[in-house]
Design an enzyme around this catalytic site. Structure first.
Site, short mmCIF file in Angstrom:
data_model
loop_
_atom_site.label_atom_id
_atom_site.label_comp_id
_atom_site.label_asym_id
_atom_site.label_seq_id
_atom_site.Cartn_x
_atom_site.Cartn_y
_atom_site.Cartn_z
N SER A 1 -9.35 0.85 -5.44
CA SER A 1 -9.02 0.34 -3.84
C SER A 1 -10.39 -1.33 -3.37
CB SER A 1 -9.96 0.84 -3.21
OG SER A 1 -9.46 1.42 -1.44
N HIS B 237 -2.35 6.91 -2.65
CA HIS B 237 -3.23 6.01 -2.86
C HIS B 237 -4.13 6.61 -3.84
CE1 HIS B 237 -6.05 2.36 -1.78
NE2 HIS B 237 -7.14 3.17 -2.07
N ASP C 147 1.53 4.63 -1.18
CA ASP C 147 0.28 4.62 -0.77
C ASP C 147 0.61 4.57 1.02
OD1 ASP C 147 -2.22 4.04 0.20
OD2 ASP C 147 -2.08 2.58 -2.18
#
Length: 267
Positions: free
Chosen positions: A75, A250, A194
């Protein structure tokens, strides 16, 4: 965001997984701060430029890494490690693996902020909505430092203290370009379902088409690529850029996918 270096169900799990699958490998899981609590808090509140400087210091002092290392960021860690590659060429980063990193930033709300109902997440959302590009917010709120509003491009270029700098939005730093191009591989993983990164194509260095927030374009159609401000066009033509897609939201991936797809880049 909201994680720490050694959480046994996240980064600590990844570290043990790599060590198990590649016997004898040395894995450093970066900790920013003197404790796990401070490490977690710094993912929200420590100026990203200061975090990058601290990581560069840690890497330079680690005798195990002096001949070069592979870097893997998850991330926001993906773009933070790209800044390390661009700013700190010694010791040399050999390959960069960005798992869900937002290389053109992200916008709107703060979806699925860790601890969805917490007052902290609500406060961060309000702060970003009210003044993401104000000096005080930029210097003290991590998520504002890669906040990229396609409807306020000029404000973003002028006031973003981190992302606009590493993406060469205010001019060309040839050292950034040279250092990034020294990578053997730059691997970008996009999560195909996502719901946290807006727009998800930022994970492949794409973004919204300028001046609106509906249509997205891939990296190859951006001015960053066409003008080759970071050397990504040359890297792409040389086969150094790797675009991987994985089903899931995600950071949702299986151990089997990680073993077969990511581990080969570390060997």
């Amino acid at each position: 965001v909201g994680d720490s270096c050694c959480n046994p169900v996240s980064m600590g799990y990844i570290k043990k997984l790599v060590e198990k699958k590649i016997p004898g490998i040395y894995v450093l899981s970066l900790k920013i701060g003197s404790s796990l609590i401070q490490d977690m808090e710094n993912s929200f509140f420590m100026n990203v430029n200061a975090q990058v400087s601290e990581v560069c210091r840690q890497l330079a002092q680690d005798p195990q890494l002096q001949r070069g290392y592979n870097a893997m960021g998850f991330s926001q860690g993906g773009q933070f490690l790209r800044a390390v590659a661009q700013r700190c060429p010694a010791p040399p980063m050999l390959s960069l693996i960005s798992v869900g990193g937002q290389h053109q930033g992200r916008v709107y709300g703060f979806p699925r902020c860790p601890g969805e109902s917490s007052h902290l997440c609500d406060w961060i959302r309000r702060t970003l909505d009210l003044g993401a590009y104000s000096k005080a917010v930029q210097e003290h709120l991590v998520q504002a430092e890669y906040w990229h509003d396609p409807l306020k491009e000029e404000e973003y270029r002028k006031n973003s203290i981190f992302l606009a700098d590493i993406n060469q939005e205010r001019g060309i730093n040839e050292t950034y370009k040279k250092n990034l191009m020294a990578l053997k591989k730059f691997v970008m993983v996009k999560f195909l379902n996502d719901t946290m990164v807006d727009p998800p194509i930022s994970e492949w260095f794409g973004f919204y088409k300028s001046g609106q927030a509906k249509e997205t374009i891939p990296l190859q159609e951006t001015s960053l690529y066409k003008e080759d401000r970071l050397g990504l066009q040359q890297m792409d033509k040389a086969g150094k850029l790797v675009f991987l897609g994985v089903q899931g939201d995600h950071l949702h991936f299986s151990e089997e996918w990680f073993d077969s797809t990511i581990l080969p880049f570390l060997q």
